[in-house]
Structures are given as structure tokens and as C-alpha cells.
Write a protein that holds these residues in place. Structure first.
Motif, PDB file in Angstrom:
ATOM      1  N   TYR A 138       0.828  -1.210   0.000  1.00 43.33           N
ATOM      2  CA  TYR A 138       0.000   0.000   0.000  1.00 43.33           C
ATOM      3  C   TYR A 138       0.860   1.257   0.000  1.00 43.33           C
ATOM      4  O   TYR A 138       1.779   1.368   0.799  1.00 43.33           O
ATOM      5  CB  TYR A 138      -0.918  -0.019   1.228  1.00 43.33           C
ATOM      6  CG  TYR A 138      -1.848  -1.217   1.192  1.00 43.33           C
ATOM      7  CD1 TYR A 138      -3.120  -1.112   0.660  1.00 43.33           C
ATOM      8  CD2 TYR A 138      -1.408  -2.475   1.626  1.00 43.33           C
ATOM      9  CE1 TYR A 138      -3.958  -2.214   0.571  1.00 43.33           C
ATOM     10  CE2 TYR A 138      -2.228  -3.590   1.543  1.00 43.33           C
ATOM     11  CZ  TYR A 138      -3.505  -3.446   1.017  1.00 43.33           C
ATOM     12  OH  TYR A 138      -4.318  -4.541   0.911  1.00 43.33           O
ATOM     13  N   ARG A 139       0.559   2.162  -0.911  1.00 42.84           N
ATOM     14  CA  ARG A 139       1.269   3.443  -0.937  1.00 42.84           C
ATOM     15  C   ARG A 139       0.315   4.546  -1.323  1.00 42.84           C
ATOM     16  O   ARG A 139      -0.464   4.404  -2.259  1.00 42.84           O
ATOM     17  CB  ARG A 139       2.420   3.412  -1.966  1.00 42.84           C
ATOM     18  CG  ARG A 139       3.526   2.473  -1.573  1.00 42.84           C
ATOM     19  CD  ARG A 139       4.672   2.534  -2.569  1.00 42.84           C
ATOM     20  NE  ARG A 139       5.568   1.394  -2.370  1.00 42.84           N
ATOM     21  CZ  ARG A 139       6.605   1.105  -3.140  1.00 42.84           C
ATOM     22  NH1 ARG A 139       6.886   1.874  -4.168  1.00 42.84           N
ATOM     23  NH2 ARG A 139       7.345   0.043  -2.887  1.00 42.84           N
ATOM     24  N   ARG A 140       0.404   5.666  -0.613  1.00 40.03           N
ATOM     25  CA  ARG A 140      -0.385   6.837  -0.987  1.00 40.03           C
ATOM     26  C   ARG A 140       0.296   7.439  -2.209  1.00 40.03           C
ATOM     27  O   ARG A 140       1.503   7.625  -2.229  1.00 40.03           O
ATOM     28  CB  ARG A 140      -0.424   7.840   0.155  1.00 40.03           C
ATOM     29  CG  ARG A 140      -1.015   7.235   1.430  1.00 40.03           C
ATOM     30  CD  ARG A 140      -1.165   8.267   2.515  1.00 40.03           C
ATOM     31  NE  ARG A 140      -2.273   9.163   2.239  1.00 40.03           N
ATOM     32  CZ  ARG A 140      -2.453  10.323   2.868  1.00 40.03           C
ATOM     33  NH1 ARG A 140      -1.581  10.729   3.776  1.00 40.03           N
ATOM     34  NH2 ARG A 140      -3.490  11.085   2.572  1.00 40.03           N
ATOM     35  N   CYS A 234      16.736  -4.786  -7.065  1.00 40.55           N
ATOM     36  CA  CYS A 234      17.377  -5.945  -6.436  1.00 40.55           C
ATOM     37  C   CYS A 234      18.780  -5.578  -5.974  1.00 40.55           C
ATOM     38  O   CYS A 234      19.255  -4.460  -6.183  1.00 40.55           O
ATOM     39  CB  CYS A 234      17.453  -7.115  -7.415  1.00 40.55           C
ATOM     40  SG  CYS A 234      18.525  -6.791  -8.837  1.00 40.55           S
ATOM     41  N   GLY A 235      19.447  -6.543  -5.355  1.00 42.23           N
ATOM     42  CA  GLY A 235      20.821  -6.310  -4.966  1.00 42.23           C
ATOM     43  C   GLY A 235      21.341  -7.393  -4.036  1.00 42.23           C
ATOM     44  O   GLY A 235      20.632  -8.340  -3.692  1.00 42.23           O
ATOM     45  N   VAL A 236      22.593  -7.214  -3.668  1.00 44.41           N
ATOM     46  CA  VAL A 236      23.232  -8.109  -2.706  1.00 44.41           C
ATOM     47  C   VAL A 236      22.828  -7.606  -1.313  1.00 44.41           C
ATOM     48  O   VAL A 236      22.952  -6.405  -1.028  1.00 44.41           O
ATOM     49  CB  VAL A 236      24.763  -8.070  -2.881  1.00 44.41           C
ATOM     50  CG1 VAL A 236      25.448  -8.951  -1.841  1.00 44.41           C
ATOM     51  CG2 VAL A 236      25.139  -8.495  -4.306  1.00 44.41           C
ATOM     52  N   TRP A 253      21.300 -12.680  -1.948  1.00 42.19           N
ATOM     53  CA  TRP A 253      20.684 -11.617  -2.738  1.00 42.19           C
ATOM     54  C   TRP A 253      19.197 -11.478  -2.443  1.00 42.19           C
ATOM     55  O   TRP A 253      18.592 -12.371  -1.839  1.00 42.19           O
ATOM     56  CB  TRP A 253      20.918 -11.770  -4.234  1.00 42.19           C
ATOM     57  CG  TRP A 253      20.609 -13.058  -4.975  1.00 42.19           C
ATOM     58  CD1 TRP A 253      21.520 -13.831  -5.652  1.00 42.19           C
ATOM     59  CD2 TRP A 253      19.312 -13.673  -5.221  1.00 42.19           C
ATOM     60  NE1 TRP A 253      20.879 -14.888  -6.286  1.00 42.19           N
ATOM     61  CE2 TRP A 253      19.530 -14.812  -6.038  1.00 42.19           C
ATOM     62  CE3 TRP A 253      18.016 -13.383  -4.829  1.00 42.19           C
ATOM     63  CZ2 TRP A 253      18.487 -15.655  -6.467  1.00 42.19           C
ATOM     64  CZ3 TRP A 253      16.982 -14.221  -5.251  1.00 42.19           C
ATOM     65  CH2 TRP A 253      17.226 -15.341  -6.054  1.00 42.19           C
ATOM     66  N   ALA A 254      18.634 -10.345  -2.870  1.00 45.96           N
ATOM     67  CA  ALA A 254      17.196 -10.096  -2.722  1.00 45.96           C
ATOM     68  C   ALA A 254      16.710  -9.298  -3.921  1.00 45.96           C
ATOM     69  O   ALA A 254      17.464  -8.523  -4.505  1.00 45.96           O
ATOM     70  CB  ALA A 254      16.913  -9.335  -1.439  1.00 45.96           C
ATOM     71  N   PHE A 255      15.456  -9.531  -4.294  1.00 43.02           N
ATOM     72  CA  PHE A 255      14.840  -8.682  -5.321  1.00 43.02           C
ATOM     73  C   PHE A 255      13.395  -8.428  -4.941  1.00 43.02           C
ATOM     74  O   PHE A 255      12.820  -9.149  -4.113  1.00 43.02           O
ATOM     75  CB  PHE A 255      14.914  -9.334  -6.715  1.00 43.02           C
ATOM     76  CG  PHE A 255      14.022 -10.536  -6.877  1.00 43.02           C
ATOM     77  CD1 PHE A 255      12.677 -10.402  -7.219  1.00 43.02           C
ATOM     78  CD2 PHE A 255      14.514 -11.820  -6.682  1.00 43.02           C
ATOM     79  CE1 PHE A 255      11.851 -11.514  -7.362  1.00 43.02           C
ATOM     80  CE2 PHE A 255      13.695 -12.937  -6.827  1.00 43.02           C
ATOM     81  CZ  PHE A 255      12.363 -12.783  -7.164  1.00 43.02           C
ATOM     82  N   GLY A 256      12.800  -7.390  -5.527  1.00 43.84           N
ATOM     83  CA  GLY A 256      11.383  -7.125  -5.324  1.00 43.84           C
ATOM     84  C   GLY A 256      10.786  -6.669  -6.631  1.00 43.84           C
ATOM     85  O   GLY A 256      11.323  -5.779  -7.278  1.00 43.84           O
TER      86      GLY A 256
HETATM   87  N1  PHE Z   1      11.541  -3.137  -1.831  1.00 46.56           N
HETATM   88  C1  PHE Z   1      12.060  -2.473  -2.997  1.00 46.56           C
HETATM   89  C2  PHE Z   1      10.953  -1.583  -3.578  1.00 46.56           C
HETATM   90  O1  PHE Z   1       9.796  -1.742  -3.250  1.00 46.56           O
HETATM   91  C3  PHE Z   1      12.526  -3.460  -4.035  1.00 46.56           C
HETATM   92  C4  PHE Z   1      13.703  -4.281  -3.589  1.00 46.56           C
HETATM   93  C5  PHE Z   1      13.523  -5.505  -2.946  1.00 46.56           C
HETATM   94  C6  PHE Z   1      15.000  -3.828  -3.818  1.00 46.56           C
HETATM   95  C7  PHE Z   1      14.616  -6.257  -2.549  1.00 46.56           C
HETATM   96  C8  PHE Z   1      16.078  -4.567  -3.422  1.00 46.56           C
HETATM   97  C9  PHE Z   1      15.887  -5.766  -2.794  1.00 46.56           C
HETATM   98  O2  PHE Z   1      11.206  -0.704  -4.376  1.00 46.56           O
END
Ligand code: PHE
Length: 389
Positions: A138-140, A234-236, A253-256
Motif C-alpha cells: 500500500y502506498r499513498r 534488487c541487490g546483494v 541476494w534479494a529482489f522485489g
Molecule cells: N523493496 C524495494 C521496492 O519496493 C525493491 C527491492 C527488494 C529492492 C529487494 C532490493 C531488494 O522498491
């Protein structure tokens, strides 16, 4: 739509200090669109999940039912997001309660998660080594065909064997190490493969980005329909995030990624509000496992109304958009600032907004729209202290 659980309803209701969750937003919570097998969001989610779990070496745990109501601690603090980050402001985020009071942020504040990264730390603390965590966020925000105050994200995390990439070391040492490069390369290769899986072989580019919780950080864009499109961040994983959860000897690592953005291009869905409709003409077009092009059913004509007012000091456009959302729900398609000027004598600034009213499934009557517009005029005067012109 009455799809929200009774528990969630009684839990969110206002009265708590600092609550800026409107009833309209409250009603979006708990719909679980990403868990519906025949919904475009559910179809994409399943496709991505099966891609990751076909890679072989790692089993990604599927997490898709976590409560969107989280503490600021999880959404911001655990992720090293600084106190003064704009994402923490009540003008950008839906708070259920703000224990710290009006201008103070407290890690105990309750809010609707603004990203699925809010669960990273908890899931790693539980000992999960690789997971895909999906949910509504959720974001305004502004109001147009590609922005809606609720959307869906998928978070992916993979931790690596320290024997492969190295264990505990200083942050500087880690960033220079071959282990860090290996993690970043694996991340990029995996996500490029995901794009090819979803879009077919497609041109991609990596952009250096900044997130407080990953280092280094990147954004992936693909060239699609003649345009570069941002697909994910994403990133380390930042050493500080890992040591906060007791994993100072681990790396990963993680990404979204945003599911709506992908679904809109893959299924040719022209308006983000359609994901939330109950209309059968929408839902009958989609089936589990299949990515098919949406055939628009007749679009009903738009109705335009302008509203102009003198803005008070500290005016937040998001507060105005929110009132529009509260009055007209998904009948408001867009709210555009079409004119702005400052009177040189008085120094006062005036904004004029054009509101586009349109229903996805019927024609609106003049009477109905006038009612909405009058309600909007009343509420902005009352709640924002603006002076109508
Ligand atoms: N949470 C970040 C976003 O909503 C995306 C992200 C997730 C970036 C994990 C890096 C690692 O913009």
C-alpha cells in the motif's frame, strides 16, 4: 465488496492516533488477488514461482499469506531505511497507529506494508534460506491508469553457502570479495532468465540503483513494445541487514518486483483498476497457467470535472487524492493538476485539478457525478482548509 475478514475489519478501524487508513483502503485489505489461480496476478505469481523452483539447485519456499499490517521496525528499521526517508512520511504511507505521535516515528508504529521487503528480516530470522514472498502492498500516490494505492509485490531472497562465497568479514572486505561478485552474478543471471521465461527472449539492461538494504543495488529494465520498462529492484543483501538478524556469517541476494506492472504488459490490461473488479467480463478471460491478451469490453465515456482552490501552507497533494478516492472509489480514473499559479500580490498559490470520472462497467449519470463532485468540494474545504475558487 465484503471480502475482508471480520477480524481484519475490527482490527483496522480508526480511533488510534495517527490513523490515516480510509475506509476505501481498508476495504482493499484481505482480497488475496495474488492467490486466485485464474486471476492475472495469480497466474503470473505461479509462473514466476515455478521458474524459480525449476532452477534445480535451490528450493524456494512459497510465502503468500502474511498479514500486510506490520511494524515500522519491519518495514523500515530492519532494512536500514533512515528516519527521514520520504517513504516513512504519513503523506506517503498508510499508518494504522503512530505511537510516536505526530512528527515522531516509532519502530512500534503500525502500518500497511509499503513493500514486501518488510518480511525479509523475519523470514531470515526464522531460518529460511530461500523464499518467494508475495503480498498486497500500500502506498499513498497520485491517481491515474497505472497508479492505485494498493498493488502486489513479490520478494525473492536467496542465501548462499559460506563455503562458496565466504563467511563473516568486514563490509568493505565483503564488497571487494569474489564472493560478493558471485552473488551479484547469480542474481543477474537468475533474473534475466526469469524475464526470458515471461517475455520470451527480450533485450535487457542493468541500471545501478540505490536501496538502503542492498549493496550493491540494481534495477532491471527490459525493452518491450518499443520502450524500456522497469521490471524490478534488487541487490546483494546489505551486511547490516544480515547482522541485524544474527546472520553476520551469511550472504545472499534479494529482489522485489511489482506484479501489476508485469501483468499489465503481458495480458495487455490497460487500467490498473481492472485487477480489482468483480466484473465477469474481466474474469472469464483468464485461466490458470495461460497468458492471454485481454479484450477490452466497451469502455464507458469519461466525465470531467475541474476543481480549483487556494492551497494552504503544507498542502499535500496526496491528501487531496485520498479524499477523491474516498468519495468516488474506483469511479475516479485520474486526478490531474492542470493549472498552478501564484498571485504575485498575495503570494497565494492556486491549484486546479481535472478529475476524470469513469466506471469500468456502466455509464455514470450527470446527477451521480455532480453529487460526487459536490461531496469532494465539501470535504476538501473541511479537511484540508483550502479555499475554493
Ligand atoms: N523493496 C524495494 C521496492 O519496493 C525493491 C527491492 C527488494 C529492492 C529487494 C532490493 C531488494 O522498491
Amino acid at each position: 465488496t465484503g471480502l475482508m475478514s471480520a477480524a481484519a475489519t475490527s482490527r483496522l478501524i480508526t480511533g488510534e492516533a495517527g490513523n490515516n487508513v480510509t475506509p476505501y483502503i481498508e476495504n482493499l485489505v484481505g482480497r488475496g488477488l495474488h492467490k486466485k489461480k485464474d486471476h492475472p496476478l495469480g497466474i503470473i505469481k505461479a509462473k514466476i514461482e515455478s521458474y524459480f523452483n525449476s532452477l534445480g539447485d535451490t528450493q524456494f519456499e512459497i510465502v503468500d499469506s502474511l498479514d500486510p499490517l506490520v511494524k515500522a521496525q519491519a518495514c523500515f528499521d530492519d532494512l536500514l531505511i533512515p528516519e527521514d526517508h520520504p517513504g516513512r512520511k504519513p503523506s506517503d504511507t498508510y499508518y494504522v497507529s503512530r505511537l510516536g505521535g505526530r512528527d515522531v516515528s516509532s519502530s512500534e508504529d503500525l502500518l500497511l506494508r509499503t513493500h514486501t521487503s518488510a518480511h525479509q528480516s523475519m523470514l531470515m530470522r526464522e531460518g529460511k534460506e530461500a523464499f518467494l514472498c508475495t503480498g498486497d502492498v500500500y502506498r499513498r500516490d497520485e491517481i491515474d491508469a497505472s497508479h492505485f494505492p494498493a498493488f502486489h509485490q513479490m520478494e525473492g531472497v536467496k542465501l548462499f553457502d559460506p563455503a562458496l562465497v565466504g563467511g563473516e568479514m568486514s563490509r568493505e572486505e565483503w564488497l571487494e570479495s569474489p564472493g560478493c561478485k558471485l552473488v551479484a552474478d547469480d542474481l543477474k543471471k537468475t533474473l534475466e532468465g526469469m524475464c526470458d521465461e515471461l517475455f520470451g527472449p527480450v533485450e535487457k539492461r542493468w541500471i545501478d540503483e540505490y536501496f538502503p538494504f542492498t549493496e550493491p543495488s540494481f534495477e532491471l529494465e527490459i525493452y518491450y513494445n518499443g520502450d524500456w520498462m522497469e521490471v524490478l529492484g534488487c541487490g546483494v543483501i546489505h551486511s547490516g541487514v544480515l547482522s541485524n538478524v544474527g546472520l553476520q556469517s551469511r550472504h545472499g541476494w534479494a529482489f522485489g518486483l511489482g506484479l501489476e506492472r508485469l501483468a499489465m504488459v503481458l495480458f495487455s490490461i490497460p487500467d490498473i483498476r481492472l485487477f480489482w473488479t468483480d466484473d465477469k467480463r474481466f474474469h472469464s478471460q483468464f485461466k490458470e497457467g495461460k497468458i492471454t491478451k485481454f479484450k477490452p469490453y466497451s469502455k464507458y465515456p469519461p466525465n470531467y470535472k475541474d476543481i480549483a482552490f487556494w492551497i494552504p501552507e503544507g498542502f499535500e497533494p496526496n491528501d487531496f487524492f485520498e479524499i477523491g478516492r474516498g468519495v468516488a472509489g474506483e469511479l475516479v480514473e485520474k486526478m490531474d493538476l492542470i493549472d498552478e499559479f501564484t498571485n504575485p500580490k498575495t503570494g497565494r498559490t492556486s491549484h486546479c485539478y481535472r478529475i476524470t470520472y469513469r466506471s469500468m462497467d456502466r455509464s455514470l449519470t450527470d446527477e451521480e457525478i455532480n453529487k460526487l463532485q459536490f461531496a469532494l468540494r465539501d470535504l476538501v474545504t473541511e479537511q484540508l482548509g483550502v479555499e475554493l475558487r
